[in-house]
Design an enzyme around this catalytic site. Sequence first.
Site, PDB file in Angstrom:
ATOM      1  N   ARG A 291       0.856  -1.203   0.000  1.00 54.37           N
ATOM      2  CA  ARG A 291       0.000   0.000   0.000  1.00 54.37           C
ATOM      3  C   ARG A 291       0.883   1.240   0.000  1.00 54.37           C
ATOM      4  O   ARG A 291       1.652   1.445   0.947  1.00 54.37           O
ATOM      5  CB  ARG A 291      -0.874   0.052   1.261  1.00 54.37           C
ATOM      6  CG  ARG A 291      -1.791  -1.144   1.464  1.00 54.37           C
ATOM      7  CD  ARG A 291      -3.125  -0.945   0.763  1.00 54.37           C
ATOM      8  NE  ARG A 291      -3.878  -2.185   0.749  1.00 54.37           N
ATOM      9  CZ  ARG A 291      -4.883  -2.462   1.580  1.00 54.37           C
ATOM     10  NH1 ARG A 291      -5.240  -1.580   2.485  1.00 54.37           N
ATOM     11  NH2 ARG A 291      -5.517  -3.607   1.476  1.00 54.37           N
ATOM     12  N   GLU A 293       0.440   4.070   0.801  1.00 54.12           N
ATOM     13  CA  GLU A 293      -0.267   5.151   1.477  1.00 54.12           C
ATOM     14  C   GLU A 293       0.685   6.080   2.207  1.00 54.12           C
ATOM     15  O   GLU A 293       1.704   5.674   2.720  1.00 54.12           O
ATOM     16  CB  GLU A 293      -1.362   4.652   2.410  1.00 54.12           C
ATOM     17  CG  GLU A 293      -1.063   3.423   3.209  1.00 54.12           C
ATOM     18  CD  GLU A 293      -2.372   2.757   3.592  1.00 54.12           C
ATOM     19  OE1 GLU A 293      -3.412   3.419   3.508  1.00 54.12           O
ATOM     20  OE2 GLU A 293      -2.349   1.583   3.952  1.00 54.12           O
ATOM     21  N   ARG A 299      -0.348   2.523  12.863  1.00 56.84           N
ATOM     22  CA  ARG A 299      -0.907   1.223  12.459  1.00 56.84           C
ATOM     23  C   ARG A 299      -0.890   0.952  10.956  1.00 56.84           C
ATOM     24  O   ARG A 299      -1.509   0.015  10.489  1.00 56.84           O
ATOM     25  CB  ARG A 299      -2.324   1.091  12.996  1.00 56.84           C
ATOM     26  CG  ARG A 299      -3.246   2.151  12.459  1.00 56.84           C
ATOM     27  CD  ARG A 299      -4.561   2.142  13.193  1.00 56.84           C
ATOM     28  NE  ARG A 299      -5.563   2.803  12.376  1.00 56.84           N
ATOM     29  CZ  ARG A 299      -6.773   2.347  12.188  1.00 56.84           C
ATOM     30  NH1 ARG A 299      -7.151   1.223  12.737  1.00 56.84           N
ATOM     31  NH2 ARG A 299      -7.624   3.023  11.440  1.00 56.84           N
ATOM     32  N   HIS A 300      -0.212   1.805  10.198  1.00 58.05           N
ATOM     33  CA  HIS A 300      -0.125   1.580   8.753  1.00 58.05           C
ATOM     34  C   HIS A 300       1.311   1.332   8.320  1.00 58.05           C
ATOM     35  O   HIS A 300       2.220   2.051   8.720  1.00 58.05           O
ATOM     36  CB  HIS A 300      -0.663   2.792   7.980  1.00 58.05           C
ATOM     37  CG  HIS A 300      -2.143   2.934   8.053  1.00 58.05           C
ATOM     38  ND1 HIS A 300      -2.759   3.753   8.967  1.00 58.05           N
ATOM     39  CD2 HIS A 300      -3.125   2.336   7.349  1.00 58.05           C
ATOM     40  CE1 HIS A 300      -4.079   3.662   8.796  1.00 58.05           C
ATOM     41  NE2 HIS A 300      -4.324   2.802   7.833  1.00 58.05           N
ATOM     42  N   GLU A 442      -9.283  -1.588  13.960  1.00 59.09           N
ATOM     43  CA  GLU A 442      -9.670  -2.562  12.927  1.00 59.09           C
ATOM     44  C   GLU A 442      -8.559  -3.562  12.630  1.00 59.09           C
ATOM     45  O   GLU A 442      -7.418  -3.190  12.428  1.00 59.09           O
ATOM     46  CB  GLU A 442     -10.004  -1.782  11.652  1.00 59.09           C
ATOM     47  CG  GLU A 442     -10.417  -2.671  10.508  1.00 59.09           C
ATOM     48  CD  GLU A 442     -10.380  -1.955   9.161  1.00 59.09           C
ATOM     49  OE1 GLU A 442     -10.764  -0.771   9.089  1.00 59.09           O
ATOM     50  OE2 GLU A 442      -9.957  -2.605   8.187  1.00 59.09           O
ATOM     51  N   SER A 445     -11.349  -6.452   7.425  1.00 62.52           N
ATOM     52  CA  SER A 445     -12.457  -5.955   6.623  1.00 62.52           C
ATOM     53  C   SER A 445     -12.966  -7.148   5.844  1.00 62.52           C
ATOM     54  O   SER A 445     -12.153  -7.934   5.335  1.00 62.52           O
ATOM     55  CB  SER A 445     -11.934  -4.943   5.609  1.00 62.52           C
ATOM     56  OG  SER A 445     -12.308  -3.681   5.958  1.00 62.52           O
ATOM     57  N   ARG A 495      -1.123  -6.207  12.409  1.00 63.68           N
ATOM     58  CA  ARG A 495      -2.158  -5.563  13.243  1.00 63.68           C
ATOM     59  C   ARG A 495      -2.636  -6.509  14.343  1.00 63.68           C
ATOM     60  O   ARG A 495      -2.842  -6.095  15.476  1.00 63.68           O
ATOM     61  CB  ARG A 495      -3.379  -5.194  12.396  1.00 63.68           C
ATOM     62  CG  ARG A 495      -3.189  -3.992  11.562  1.00 63.68           C
ATOM     63  CD  ARG A 495      -3.941  -2.782  12.104  1.00 63.68           C
ATOM     64  NE  ARG A 495      -3.722  -1.700  11.151  1.00 63.68           N
ATOM     65  CZ  ARG A 495      -4.675  -1.152  10.428  1.00 63.68           C
ATOM     66  NH1 ARG A 495      -5.923  -1.545  10.584  1.00 63.68           N
ATOM     67  NH2 ARG A 495      -4.397  -0.186   9.569  1.00 63.68           N
TER      68      ARG A 495
HETATM   69  P1  ATP Z   1      -7.528   1.095   7.646  1.00 62.80           P
HETATM   70  O1  ATP Z   1      -8.908   1.661   7.712  1.00 62.80           O
HETATM   71  O2  ATP Z   1      -7.001   0.703   8.986  1.00 62.80           O
HETATM   72  O3  ATP Z   1      -6.573   1.921   6.849  1.00 62.80           O
HETATM   73  P2  ATP Z   1      -8.389  -0.464   5.442  1.00 62.80           P
HETATM   74  O4  ATP Z   1      -9.840  -0.274   5.610  1.00 62.80           O
HETATM   75  O5  ATP Z   1      -7.653   0.273   4.396  1.00 62.80           O
HETATM   76  O6  ATP Z   1      -7.643  -0.258   6.878  1.00 62.80           O
HETATM   77  P3  ATP Z   1      -8.438  -3.009   4.226  1.00 62.80           P
HETATM   78  O7  ATP Z   1      -7.984  -2.482   2.931  1.00 62.80           O
HETATM   79  O8  ATP Z   1      -9.825  -3.427   4.315  1.00 62.80           O
HETATM   80  O9  ATP Z   1      -8.099  -1.988   5.372  1.00 62.80           O
HETATM   81  O10 ATP Z   1      -7.440  -4.156   4.691  1.00 62.80           O
HETATM   82  C1  ATP Z   1      -7.815  -5.230   5.531  1.00 62.80           C
HETATM   83  C2  ATP Z   1      -6.926  -5.309   6.740  1.00 62.80           C
HETATM   84  O11 ATP Z   1      -5.560  -5.208   6.359  1.00 62.80           O
HETATM   85  C3  ATP Z   1      -7.103  -4.188   7.745  1.00 62.80           C
HETATM   86  O12 ATP Z   1      -8.175  -4.445   8.599  1.00 62.80           O
HETATM   87  C4  ATP Z   1      -5.791  -4.221   8.464  1.00 62.80           C
HETATM   88  O13 ATP Z   1      -5.729  -5.270   9.402  1.00 62.80           O
HETATM   89  C5  ATP Z   1      -4.831  -4.520   7.362  1.00 62.80           C
HETATM   90  N1  ATP Z   1      -4.262  -3.299   6.788  1.00 62.80           N
HETATM   91  C6  ATP Z   1      -4.798  -2.483   5.875  1.00 62.80           C
HETATM   92  N2  ATP Z   1      -3.973  -1.488   5.532  1.00 62.80           N
HETATM   93  C7  ATP Z   1      -2.859  -1.692   6.262  1.00 62.80           C
HETATM   94  C8  ATP Z   1      -1.611  -1.008   6.341  1.00 62.80           C
HETATM   95  N3  ATP Z   1      -1.357   0.051   5.594  1.00 62.80           N
HETATM   96  N4  ATP Z   1      -0.684  -1.489   7.191  1.00 62.80           N
HETATM   97  C9  ATP Z   1      -0.915  -2.588   7.930  1.00 62.80           C
HETATM   98  N5  ATP Z   1      -2.068  -3.281   7.893  1.00 62.80           N
HETATM   99  C10 ATP Z   1      -3.032  -2.837   7.068  1.00 62.80           C
END
Ligand code: ATP
Length: 521
Positions: A291, A293, A299-300, A442, A445, A495
Site C-alpha cells: 500500500r 499510502e 498502524r499503517h 480494525e 475488513s 495488526r
Molecule cells: P484502515 O482503515 O485501517 O486503513 P483499510 O480499511 O484500508 O484499513 P483493508 O484495505 O480493508 O483496510 O485491509 C484489511 C486489513 O488489512 C485491515 O483491517 C488491516 O488489518 C490490514 N491493513 C490495511 N492497511 C494496512 C496497512 N497500511 N498497514 C498494515 N495493515 C493494514
Amino acid sequence: MSKKAAQKAAKKAEKELRQAAALAAAAAEEEEIDPLADKYGDTKLEDLQSKAVTGRKWTEISELGTDLEGSTVLVRGRVHSKRAKGKMAFLVLRETIHTVQCVVSMENVGSKQFVKYASLLSKESVVDVTGNVSNPRNPVSGTTQPVEIQVTELHCISKSTNELPLLLEDAARSDQDIEKAAKEGIQYARVLQDTRLNNRVLDLRIPANQAIFTVQSEISSLFHDFLRANKFRQIHTPKLIAGASEGGSAVFKLQYANDQPACLAQSPQLHKQMAICGDFRRVFEIGPVFRAEKSFTHRHLCEFIGLDFEMEIKEHYFEIIDLIGKLFIYVFNELNKNCKKELETINSQYPFEPLQYLDETLVLAFAEGIQMLKEAGFETDPLGDLDTETERRLGLLVKERYKTDFYILHRYPLAVRPFYTMPAVDDPKYSNSFDVFIRGEEIISGAQRVHDKDLLLKRIEECNIDPNAIGLQNYINSFSYGAPPHGGIGVGLERVAMLFCNLDNIRKASLFPRDPNRLAP
Ligand code: ATP
C-alpha cells in the site's frame, strides 16, 4: 656531573631496566605455549566451513535444568554479559530468550590465559562452551536457567565488534524501569525507535522482540491450520498485477516487461475471487500486500502480511462471520496456551492487559454502534465511515457494556465500501459487509462480494471506476461463466500481533518495517 644529577640519572636507568624486565616477562608469558591452548581460543574459519560431521551432541540453553546436574554439555550461545573476578571469569551465555551462567575458573581450567581469554571476549560474540552442569550454591540472579556451567572448553566461532550501536540491556529495558530509575537518580539510555529499526539485527535479539515474532509466527500458523482443517485450500495470487486491486491512488507503480505499466498488488482481492470463480470453493492466502499510502500512523505500513480468505456461501454472509468468530477464538485460545512464556516476556517490557473476549463473538450492526455512540454523546454520520478516533471510542463503549475487546460490526453503509461489496437486499444504502476490531482498532475488513456480472458493472459505474481499466476486464469477465455467492476477509498479520499484545506501534510487530520514510534495512 653534579652528585644530584648523577643520582637522578642512576634512578632513571634503574627504572628503565625495571620496565624492560616487566615487558620481557609479559612477552614471555604471552609467548609461553599454553599446554591447554586447544581447550580455548578462536575457531578458525575453515573449521566452520562444513569441514566435518563429528556427531557431537549439542544441548540447547533452554534445556539446561537441574536434571542435567553432573553431566557434561556442549552449548552454543552469545556472550550476553561477562565479569572477571580474581582468577575467575563469569560469562552469561544467551540463546534467544534463554540465558545461563558459565564459570571459567583456574580451578576448572588450570590456565591463567584461558581465564584471560574468557574475560576478553566481546559481548554478542558467538561461542561454543563445553562444561559440567552444576547447581550453584547461591541461586544465580538474572539468568533464565537455574544451573551453571563449569567451563572446561571455550571457543569463539564468531566475534562481535566492541562498538555496538545500541546496548541490548538498554534496548530491553521497559519505560517503567527507566522512569523508576530516573526517580532514584539513575539515568538509563532510552533507545529510540529509529535507532532500533536502523540496527534491527541487534534490536531483534532482545527478549521482547524474540517473543513478539514467535507470537506473530504462531498467529499465521494458527490461521493456516484452522482454515486447512476447515477445507480451505492455500493459494498464491500474483503480486505483480496490471491494475490496482483495490482502486484508489495507494498503489506502487512499476515498469513491467515490454514497457507495460504494472503495479504491486494492494490485496489478493480480485484473484482470490477469481479462484472462487475457478471452483476453488474455499481459499486462503498468507502473503505480502503493498500500500503506497502516505499515512504516518502507528498502524499503517507500506508492506504488510495479508491473511486472506474467500469462501462460497450458501445463503447469508453470517456464514463468514460465524467462521471468523470460531477462527479467532481458536487463535486467541491457542496463543494464550502455547505462548505463555512469550506473552509474559512481552508484558515485562511492554505491559498490557490480556485480551478479553467472549466464547460467542459479539456481532453488532453498524447502526447499533452509531446508536451507542449517540447515547454516549458522540454524533456521527449514520451513512459515513468511522474514523480511527470514533472506532476507538466505540471499542471502549463495547468493552464497558459487553466486556469484550474483540467484536464484529456489520452492515456498513454501502458508500464507504469498495465496489465489489454486495449491497444489502432490504436497503441498498447498506451493504453485506463488516469490520472486526481488537481493542477498538480494525484488524479485518470483509464482506459478501457481488457475484452477479450485471450488478458488478452497475456498481463499477456508480463508483466511477473505468470498467475497461487493465486488469479489471479479466476480473469482470470471470463472472460471465457463472459464479457462486461468496465472500471473505482481509486481515493484517502485524495488526493482529500488535493489538493482541496492545503494542503502541505496528512497527514493533513488523520484522523489517516499510513505511513512507523507511525502505531499509
Ligand atoms: P484502515 O482503515 O485501517 O486503513 P483499510 O480499511 O484500508 O484499513 P483493508 O484495505 O480493508 O483496510 O485491509 C484489511 C486489513 O488489512 C485491515 O483491517 C488491516 O488489518 C490490514 N491493513 C490495511 N492497511 C494496512 C496497512 N497500511 N498497514 C498494515 N495493515 C493494514
